[in-house]
Design an enzyme around this catalytic site. Structure first.
Site, PDB file in Angstrom:
ATOM      1  N   GLU A  48      71.894  -5.825  25.933  1.00 46.39           N
ATOM      2  CA  GLU A  48      71.922  -5.585  27.559  1.00 46.39           C
ATOM      3  C   GLU A  48      73.121  -4.224  26.662  1.00 46.39           C
ATOM      4  OE1 GLU A  48      74.472  -8.219  29.285  1.00 46.39           O
ATOM      5  OE2 GLU A  48      74.955  -9.039  27.680  1.00 46.39           O
ATOM      6  N   GLU A  97      63.202  -3.771  33.485  1.00 45.23           N
ATOM      7  CA  GLU A  97      63.589  -4.872  34.807  1.00 45.23           C
ATOM      8  C   GLU A  97      62.868  -6.189  35.578  1.00 45.23           C
ATOM      9  OE1 GLU A  97      68.155  -3.830  34.530  1.00 45.23           O
ATOM     10  OE2 GLU A  97      67.867  -4.762  36.432  1.00 45.23           O
ATOM     11  N   HIS A 151      69.620   2.965  37.760  1.00 43.98           N
ATOM     12  CA  HIS A 151      69.919   1.684  38.828  1.00 43.98           C
ATOM     13  C   HIS A 151      71.605   1.187  38.438  1.00 43.98           C
ATOM     14  CE1 HIS A 151      68.070  -0.298  35.560  1.00 43.98           C
ATOM     15  NE2 HIS A 151      68.698  -1.290  35.694  1.00 43.98           N
ATOM     16  N   ARG A 190      78.077  -3.723  38.019  1.00 42.72           N
ATOM     17  CA  ARG A 190      77.062  -3.474  37.006  1.00 42.72           C
ATOM     18  C   ARG A 190      76.447  -2.183  36.976  1.00 42.72           C
ATOM     19  NH1 ARG A 190      75.109  -1.708  32.372  1.00 42.72           N
ATOM     20  NH2 ARG A 190      73.312  -2.713  31.999  1.00 42.72           N
ATOM     21  N   HIS A 196      47.057 -25.817  30.669  1.00 47.19           N
ATOM     22  CA  HIS A 196      46.484 -24.326  30.512  1.00 47.19           C
ATOM     23  C   HIS A 196      46.983 -23.601  29.623  1.00 47.19           C
ATOM     24  CE1 HIS A 196      50.301 -24.092  32.051  1.00 47.19           C
ATOM     25  NE2 HIS A 196      50.378 -22.622  32.061  1.00 47.19           N
ATOM     26  N   HIS A 245      49.286 -25.133  26.246  1.00 52.83           N
ATOM     27  CA  HIS A 245      50.535 -26.517  26.833  1.00 52.83           C
ATOM     28  C   HIS A 245      50.885 -26.872  28.123  1.00 52.83           C
ATOM     29  CE1 HIS A 245      51.031 -21.176  28.572  1.00 52.83           C
ATOM     30  NE2 HIS A 245      51.588 -22.301  29.497  1.00 52.83           N
ATOM     31  N   HIS A 283      67.732   1.613  30.954  1.00 50.02           N
ATOM     32  CA  HIS A 283      67.519   1.376  29.623  1.00 50.02           C
ATOM     33  C   HIS A 283      65.780   1.938  29.355  1.00 50.02           C
ATOM     34  CE1 HIS A 283      66.985  -1.531  32.283  1.00 50.02           C
ATOM     35  NE2 HIS A 283      67.965  -1.707  32.720  1.00 50.02           N
ATOM     36  N   GLU A 318      54.517 -15.918  27.446  1.00 52.71           N
ATOM     37  CA  GLU A 318      54.950 -17.200  28.879  1.00 52.71           C
ATOM     38  C   GLU A 318      55.946 -16.960  27.878  1.00 52.71           C
ATOM     39  OE1 GLU A 318      53.274 -20.582  30.488  1.00 52.71           O
ATOM     40  OE2 GLU A 318      55.107 -20.868  31.165  1.00 52.71           O
ATOM     41  N   HIS A 350      47.289 -18.714  28.713  1.00 51.47           N
ATOM     42  CA  HIS A 350      47.499 -17.387  29.094  1.00 51.47           C
ATOM     43  C   HIS A 350      46.747 -16.918  28.856  1.00 51.47           C
ATOM     44  CE1 HIS A 350      49.952 -18.842  32.144  1.00 51.47           C
ATOM     45  NE2 HIS A 350      50.645 -19.308  31.115  1.00 51.47           N
ATOM     46  N   HIS A 396      73.380   3.100  35.398  1.00 55.24           N
ATOM     47  CA  HIS A 396      72.856   3.017  33.740  1.00 55.24           C
ATOM     48  C   HIS A 396      70.810   2.756  33.887  1.00 55.24           C
ATOM     49  CE1 HIS A 396      72.129  -1.286  35.274  1.00 55.24           C
ATOM     50  NE2 HIS A 396      71.367  -1.553  33.697  1.00 55.24           N
TER      51      HIS A 396
HETATM   52 MN    MN Z   1      69.357  -3.264  34.052  1.00 55.63          MN
HETATM   53 MN    MN Z   2      52.192 -21.360  31.335  1.00 48.45          MN
END
Ligand code: MN
Ligand code: MN
Length: 421
Positions: A199, A137, A176, A128, A313, A359, A133, A320, A315, A131
């Site tokens: 991408e 990541e 990277h 890969r 629970h 959830h 961005h 998520e 967040h 590059h």
């Molecule tokens: Mn990347």
């Molecule tokens: Mn969760």
């Protein structure tokens, strides 16, 4: 489907039997039950005849079988809740000589506004290309081994090898590369802190060079134009190459006089102790507290054994983004205002829960269910229903739930994460 078979055997006696069972569950008499049914209260599965649930017309029976909670939803589901599942199997596989990639972004899964994912395969030697961005990541190795390279913000080199279950994190703008190693390259999941990530929209070395006048490149590098005759005319993105040399040699040559970067962009997941282990499963939490460079993406790596459940629970600090990488399960998202929806998940699916919505995730198979909980946040945060209810004055809780003290006392006082305890 089984529903159609049942429907064929429908009799008046079955209907009456089912109805009286429903009334017994609802605890109401025959007269009250009519009003209750009209209000939508006390809805149990028995309120719907098998004929009502049947699907005599055309259908995709393979997908129906994978999605029983959609085909025949639990009676607690109600109202419109935005779709929160997208399988990587629906994605376009962008195939190259050295591997492939496919993405699930906000364009595929509309609710996933804060994060996106890419599933990528590299052959042994497949690269890969170099590059960067605008998004950060975070990556999880699903198979094989790979070599990753980067330079930090001081221009110091980083070169490391990673294997299955290990991670990496490259901050915004840090260049990277990833290369598959022997014997069979790698497959990994990339997660980005931007739902609209593409991408197709990254700064690639080859693309940049191909779109800069060659005389400018020659002047920039202080080399003759003729030396650049073989420069690729378009982007490489993923391409086949030879395997790299030994790690220590590449590290030394890349570091030069500056030395290697003091930042560790890789994380050895299996070397950290399990954050929480119960009879029901285990979880490892990886965020900026134990993986310093991961300043904007936090993760929980969860295993739920058969029969276990990732407890109810929510967040507080982020949406998520989920990736299911083994087994099967189901999740209900309660979306306020009487709305709730249950969806089923298989290996390779992406799930999503908006910030603060309650959830749970239940293992519905007979093998371990494994998934990632990903958050665009520096630290992992959650609260469980059980710890909330057991750290609130008991009279107050009992007045809401109509349960007795003995029952309340049985509810776990700590966050168990995965039940049973
Ligand atoms: Mn990347
Ligand atoms: Mn969760």
């Amino acid at each position: 489907m089984a529903n159609d078979d049942n429907g064929m055997k429908f009799t008046r006696r079955d209907f009456l039997g089912a109805s009286s069972g429903a009334l017994a569950i609802a605890g109401v008499g025959p007269v009250a039950s009519v009003a209750a049914a009209q209000q939508g209260a006390a809805k149990t599965d028995a309120n719907y005849s098998d004929r009502a649930k049947s699907n005599p017309g055309p259908t995709n029976s393979v997908l129906d079988a994978q999605n029983p909670s959609g085909f025949n939803p639990p009676s607690t589901d109600a109202g419109a809740v935005q779709t929160f599942k997208y399988p990587f199997s629906f994605g376009h596989k962008r195939l190259h000589s050295g591997g492939w990639s496919r993405e699930v972004t906000q364009r595929e899964l509309a609710v996933s506004k804060t994060m996106a994912g890419v599933d990528m395969r590299l052959t042994a030697g497949g690269i890969r290309e170099l590059h960067w961005h605008a998004a950060a990541e975070w990556a999880f190795m699903l198979y094989g081994t790979a070599r990753i390279t980067a330079i930090d913000n001081d221009g110091k080199s980083f070169v490391q090898d990673v294997k299955e279950s290990e991670l990496w994190y490259f901050p915004t703008g840090v260049p990277h590369s990833i290369q598959g190693l022997g014997p069979d390259g790698a497959e990994f999941l990339l997660v980005f802190d931007d739902g609209n990530f593409s991408e197709y929209a990254t700064v690639l070395l080859s693309d940049w060079m191909a779109h800069t006048p060659k005389d400018v490149l020659a002047k920039n590098f202080g080399i003759p134009v003729t030396a650049l005759e073989k420069l690729p005319k378009e982007e490489l993105f993923i391409f086949q190459s030879a395997l790299p040399g030994p790690l220590e040699v590449e590290q030394k040559v890349a570091a030069g006089a500056r030395g290697l970067s003091p930042n560790d962009f890789a994380f050895r997941t299996m070397q950290m102790p399990v954050t929480k282990r119960t009879k029901g499963g285990e979880v490892r939490i990886v965020d900026s507290k134990n993986f310093k460079v991961a300043t904007n993406i936090a993760a929980a790596i969860v295993t739920v054994h058969p029969g276990g459940i990732r407890e109810l629970h929510w967040h507080q600090n982020a949406d998520e983004w989920q990736y299911y990488f083994a087994g099967q399960g189901r999740m209900t998202v309660f979306a306020t205002g009487g709305r709730a929806r249950t969806m089923d998940f298989q290996t390779g699916d992406v799930g999503y829960v908006q910030q603060t919505l309650p959830h749970y995730i239940e293992n519905t198979g007979d093998t371990d269910l494994k998934f990632l909980e990903m958050f665009k946040a520096p630290v992992y945060q959650d609260l469980s229903l059980s710890e909330w209810l057991t750290h609130t004055p008991p009279q107050l809780v009992m007045a809401h739930m109509h349960i007795d003290k003995a029952t309340l006392n049985k509810i776990p006082r700590d966050e168990i994460v995965i039940m049973p305890e």
